[in-house]
Design a protein around this motif. Structure first.
Motif, PDB file in Angstrom:
ATOM      1  N   UNK A 138       5.853  12.640 -15.004  1.00 64.11           N
ATOM      2  CA  UNK A 138       5.639  12.670 -16.451  1.00 64.11           C
ATOM      3  C   UNK A 138       4.186  12.388 -16.788  1.00 64.11           C
ATOM      4  N   UNK A 139       3.335  12.322 -15.744  1.00 64.95           N
ATOM      5  CA  UNK A 139       1.897  12.186 -15.918  1.00 64.95           C
ATOM      6  C   UNK A 139       1.220  13.101 -14.903  1.00 64.95           C
ATOM      7  N   UNK A 140      -0.058  13.360 -15.107  1.00 61.64           N
ATOM      8  CA  UNK A 140      -0.834  14.154 -14.167  1.00 61.64           C
ATOM      9  C   UNK A 140      -1.829  13.276 -13.435  1.00 61.64           C
ATOM     10  N   UNK A 141      -2.366  13.806 -12.336  1.00 65.70           N
ATOM     11  CA  UNK A 141      -3.330  13.059 -11.542  1.00 65.70           C
ATOM     12  C   UNK A 141      -2.748  12.643 -10.204  1.00 65.70           C
ATOM     13  N   UNK A 142      -3.438  11.695  -9.546  1.00 65.72           N
ATOM     14  CA  UNK A 142      -2.960  11.161  -8.269  1.00 65.72           C
ATOM     15  C   UNK A 142      -2.017   9.993  -8.549  1.00 65.72           C
ATOM     16  N   UNK A 143      -0.712  10.241  -8.408  1.00 64.54           N
ATOM     17  CA  UNK A 143       0.300   9.214  -8.657  1.00 64.54           C
ATOM     18  C   UNK A 143       0.708   8.581  -7.334  1.00 64.54           C
ATOM     19  N   UNK A 144       0.959   7.281  -7.360  1.00 63.45           N
ATOM     20  CA  UNK A 144       1.256   6.530  -6.142  1.00 63.45           C
ATOM     21  C   UNK A 144       2.673   5.975  -6.218  1.00 63.45           C
ATOM     22  N   UNK A 145       3.474   6.265  -5.186  1.00 66.05           N
ATOM     23  CA  UNK A 145       4.776   5.621  -5.027  1.00 66.05           C
ATOM     24  C   UNK A 145       4.540   4.336  -4.246  1.00 66.05           C
ATOM     25  N   UNK A 146       4.759   3.160  -4.858  1.00 66.45           N
ATOM     26  CA  UNK A 146       4.446   1.888  -4.186  1.00 66.45           C
ATOM     27  C   UNK A 146       5.330   1.677  -2.958  1.00 66.45           C
ATOM     28  N   UNK A 147       4.995   0.686  -2.125  1.00 65.68           N
ATOM     29  CA  UNK A 147       5.846   0.358  -0.975  1.00 65.68           C
ATOM     30  C   UNK A 147       7.272   0.022  -1.416  1.00 65.68           C
ATOM     31  N   UNK A 148       8.243   0.468  -0.624  1.00 67.02           N
ATOM     32  CA  UNK A 148       9.660   0.222  -0.891  1.00 67.02           C
ATOM     33  C   UNK A 148      10.163  -0.755   0.149  1.00 67.02           C
ATOM     34  N   UNK A 190      16.656  -6.836   6.192  1.00 67.89           N
ATOM     35  CA  UNK A 190      17.634  -6.694   7.272  1.00 67.89           C
ATOM     36  C   UNK A 190      17.579  -7.921   8.148  1.00 67.89           C
ATOM     37  N   UNK A 191      18.743  -8.541   8.361  1.00 64.07           N
ATOM     38  CA  UNK A 191      18.842  -9.712   9.245  1.00 64.07           C
ATOM     39  C   UNK A 191      17.866 -10.804   8.839  1.00 64.07           C
ATOM     40  N   UNK A 192      17.698 -10.984   7.526  1.00 63.16           N
ATOM     41  CA  UNK A 192      16.843 -12.053   7.033  1.00 63.16           C
ATOM     42  C   UNK A 192      15.366 -11.731   7.018  1.00 63.16           C
ATOM     43  N   UNK A 193      14.978 -10.535   7.441  1.00 66.73           N
ATOM     44  CA  UNK A 193      13.575 -10.165   7.464  1.00 66.73           C
ATOM     45  C   UNK A 193      13.347  -8.978   6.544  1.00 66.73           C
ATOM     46  N   UNK A 194      12.243  -9.026   5.785  1.00 66.43           N
ATOM     47  CA  UNK A 194      11.928  -7.977   4.818  1.00 66.43           C
ATOM     48  C   UNK A 194      10.938  -6.989   5.417  1.00 66.43           C
ATOM     49  N   UNK A 195      11.260  -5.699   5.289  1.00 65.66           N
ATOM     50  CA  UNK A 195      10.393  -4.635   5.776  1.00 65.66           C
ATOM     51  C   UNK A 195       9.992  -3.769   4.583  1.00 65.66           C
ATOM     52  N   UNK A 196       8.808  -3.172   4.665  1.00 61.69           N
ATOM     53  CA  UNK A 196       8.305  -2.329   3.580  1.00 61.69           C
ATOM     54  C   UNK A 196       7.720  -1.045   4.137  1.00 61.69           C
ATOM     55  N   UNK A 197       7.783   0.020   3.326  1.00 56.51           N
ATOM     56  CA  UNK A 197       7.187   1.291   3.699  1.00 56.51           C
ATOM     57  C   UNK A 197       5.726   1.329   3.254  1.00 56.51           C
ATOM     58  N   UNK A 198       5.010   2.322   3.713  1.00 57.75           N
ATOM     59  CA  UNK A 198       3.639   2.537   3.254  1.00 57.75           C
ATOM     60  C   UNK A 198       3.662   3.230   1.899  1.00 57.75           C
ATOM     61  N   UNK A 199       2.656   2.989   1.058  1.00 55.18           N
ATOM     62  CA  UNK A 199       2.591   3.717  -0.216  1.00 55.18           C
ATOM     63  C   UNK A 199       2.363   5.205   0.032  1.00 55.18           C
ATOM     64  N   UNK A 200       2.815   6.032  -0.910  1.00 52.16           N
ATOM     65  CA  UNK A 200       2.689   7.485  -0.808  1.00 52.16           C
ATOM     66  C   UNK A 200       1.960   7.999  -2.040  1.00 52.16           C
ATOM     67  N   UNK A 201       0.927   8.799  -1.815  1.00 53.14           N
ATOM     68  CA  UNK A 201       0.158   9.377  -2.921  1.00 53.14           C
ATOM     69  C   UNK A 201       0.558  10.830  -3.109  1.00 53.14           C
ATOM     70  N   UNK A 202       0.819  11.201  -4.359  1.00 55.49           N
ATOM     71  CA  UNK A 202       1.209  12.571  -4.700  1.00 55.49           C
ATOM     72  C   UNK A 202       0.274  13.080  -5.789  1.00 55.49           C
ATOM     73  N   UNK A 203      -0.218  14.293  -5.605  1.00 58.39           N
ATOM     74  CA  UNK A 203      -1.115  14.903  -6.579  1.00 58.39           C
ATOM     75  C   UNK A 203      -0.284  15.755  -7.543  1.00 58.39           C
ATOM     76  N   UNK A 204      -0.416  15.466  -8.836  1.00 59.16           N
ATOM     77  CA  UNK A 204       0.354  16.155  -9.872  1.00 59.16           C
ATOM     78  C   UNK A 204      -0.606  16.906 -10.783  1.00 59.16           C
ATOM     79  N   UNK A 205      -0.347  18.203 -10.950  1.00 57.29           N
ATOM     80  CA  UNK A 205      -1.138  19.030 -11.855  1.00 57.29           C
ATOM     81  C   UNK A 205      -0.320  19.396 -13.078  1.00 57.29           C
TER      82      UNK A 205
END
Length: 582
Positions: free
Chosen positions: A99-109, A113-128
């Motif tokens: 719903x916006x243009x530019x370089x949008x970033x999906x933050x870490x998710x 699991x088993x009492x330990x927290x894991x996160x993904x890397x952020x993902x950048x998407x270019x929107x025109x």
């Protein structure tokens, strides 16, 4: 020789360590998108994969996705047992619309699991920019605030109206929401109420979005029905029902909303004399297809009433007197649409007019009076008068032909000079005259066929109307019969007695009482049945069955009546006792 062996061992150990270290440091959660660039007209699929070696994988915690709108989601789970080792993996896919243009970033998710927290890397998407301007998420698809009663259940339903005190004839919207946090094997069966006391003729609008409540992500299916109350006073909209069929890994459920009460206000007194029942916001205009014509040549007068309200049932304007014109019955055309959740449109009325005299003739103004529920007052709008120039007819006539001016036959049988002589009527040839068909018995017998058909249709319509207006009563009367049939089918199919008994008993109680009973505690169920006149001992038996069904799958039951081989028979016995009490 020993040195060669030692060197080979060191090299093998090094290779093994290099292979193991990445595996040891590998995160069990990954995130990926199906494209790195897109326009505002497209969507991107974000897939989160979770691998859990022990325990069931849990849903990821989605962070705020600035610049994106979640328009859909789905998930899948895979379970494997290899050499006695249990492992599971899950994939959660979210369809995002920018719903916006530019370089949008999906933050870490993140996921725990088993009492330990894991996160993904952020993902950048270019929107025109796409062909249409980027907009904020539409109101109809925006996540709405979750109800306070939603605190972690797998499924939940609710229903409400946007206006609990409308005026008679004013539009309201009935909204049903189904919150679901688990995967469904089969589509749910939606059974709306009959909406007795309301007028509704539009297809319900359906929207879908995600929301968070109680630490869980819910997929929300929303059904919106536009209603117009037709009577004043208190109207109770009966519960909406949703039957969720069970799957291989999930149990089914019968869900029911609470009834919704609408207090319909009567229209204010002292309405204008020309008010005929229109409620909403309207405007009126008029036009003719010809502003210049001749005597005896037709003109079409068109009046259009447009605005917001129950367009389909708008009353026709009160047509004014039209001196100098001969008019014919009007016809109407209806155009409607749903715009921003409101019904809008127009009714176009056409009246055929024939001028009866030459000159400058005027079609008077047309007034239309309606009640505006927002301003809470009666208003009148008017279409301007229209002037039409009427020339003499093609034969020079300045007035319309009058049938009374036809020539008359004199008293002695002489015809006036202007009359046209009539040809002699040829006498009927002699011969046998057949009997008229109206004097044959078969003629009158055939007349009975449509009469009989109309009577049958009328009776069928009355029966259908009764069933619609008394659907809750009919379900209550048939609840025991349906329960006994379901119990026999469960016994014949050798179904799980605990799951079958619980579902059949809950369904019986909901249909018999026309009240939601899913999720009640044992004490609450006993109290509810007692309020309905059921003996406390019988009510306790029903509560004991439901409690046993929840526990029976995990621990042995001591009561012989509630053991699996007797449970369905015992449930039938309790339902029969409840039927006598209710």
């Amino acid at each position: 020789m020993n040195s060669k062996v030692l060197s080979a061992g060191i090299i093998a150990l090094f290779i093994l360590v290099m292979m193991v270290l990445p595996a040891l440091g590998q995160s069990p959660i990954t995130a990926e998108v199906d494209r790195a660039s897109l326009s505002t007209d497209e969507t991107v699929a974000l897939t989160v994969r979770i691998n859990g070696a022990a325990g069931n994988p849990v849903a990821p915690e989605l962070p705020p996705l600035d610049g994106f709108q979640v328009v859909g989601s789905n998930s899948g789970t895979q379970i494997r047992v290899v050499n006695g080792v249990f492992s599971s993996s899950a994939a959660y896919t979210y369809h995002l619309r920018p719903i916006e243009t530019g370089d949008l970033v999906i933050p870490p998710i993140s996921v725990t699991l088993n009492g330990q927290t894991y996160s993904t890397d952020p993902i950048t998407i270019q929107v025109t920019q796409g062909s249409a301007p980027a907009q904020s998420a539409p109101v109809q698809g925006e996540p709405q605030a979750a109800p306070t009663e939603l605190n972690g259940q797998d499924m939940y339903v609710e229903a409400f109206v946007d206006n609990e005190t409308p005026y008679q004839g004013e539009q309201i919207t009935y909204t049903f929401r189904f919150y679901n946090a688990v995967s469904l094997g089969n589509p749910a069966n939606y059974e709306p109420p009959s909406f007795t006391g309301f007028w509704s003729d539009t297809e319900p609008e359906q929207v879908q979005y995600n929301t968070e409540a109680g630490g869980r992500i819910y997929n929300v299916n929303e059904v919106r029905t536009i209603l117009f109350p037709t009577v004043a006073g208190e109207i109770i909209i009966e519960p909406t029902r949703l039957e969720v069929p069970g799957g291989f890994f999930s149990r089914g459920a019968n869900l029911m909303t609470r009834p919704v009460t609408v207090d319909v206000q009567p229209l204010p007194p002292n309405a204008p004399a020309d008010f005929t029942g229109a409620v909403g916001q309207y405007q009126i205009d008029a036009a003719v297809d010809l502003t210049e014509t001749r005597v005896n040549e037709p003109v079409t007068w068109q009046v259009r009433v447009a605005g917001y309200g129950n367009i389909d049932t708008l009353p026709e304007p009160i047509w004014p007197e039209t001196p100098g014109w001969r008019d014919f019955d009007s016809t109407s055309t209806i155009n409607t649409e749903v715009r921003d959740g409101r019904i809008s449109g127009s009714q176009v009325y056409e009246k055929l007019l024939i001028p009866t005299e030459a000159g400058q003739l005027t079609l008077p103004a047309v007034n239309y009076t309606y009640f505006d529920p927002e301003q809470e007052q009666y208003l009148t709008v008017s279409a301007d008068p229209i002037t039409v120039n009427v020339a003499p007819g093609v034969n020079g006539e300045t007035a319309m032909f009058n049938p009374d001016d036809t020539p008359k036959v004199g008293a002695e049988g002489e015809v006036a000079e202007t009359a046209v002589a009539l040809k002699a009527i040829k006498p009927l040839a002699e011969g046998k005259i057949s009997q008229p068909v109206t004097q044959k018995p078969i003629y009158w017998l055939l007349w009975l066929i449509p009469v009989f058909g109309v009577a049958l249709h009328y009776g069928w319509q009355k029966r259908q109307a009764y069933r619609r207006q008394n659907s809750a009563l009919i379900r209550s009367q048939q609840a025991q019969k349906k329960a006994n049939k379901a119990l026999k089918q469960a016994q014949k199919a050798d179904s799980d007695p605990y799951a079958s008994a619980s579902q059949i008993l809950l369904t019986y109680l909901m249909e018999k009482l026309n009240k939601p009973v899913q999720g009640l505690t044992q004490q609450e169920l006993v109290a509810l049945l007692s309020d309905e006149g059921v003996d406390t001992a019988v009510a306790q038996k029903a509560a004991d069955i439901l409690t046993t069904c929840e526990m029976g799958r995990y621990a042995p039951v001591q009561d012989s009546n509630l053991q699996s081989n007797n449970l369905l028979d015992y449930t039938k016995q309790v339902i029969d006792e409840l039927e006598k009490e209710l």
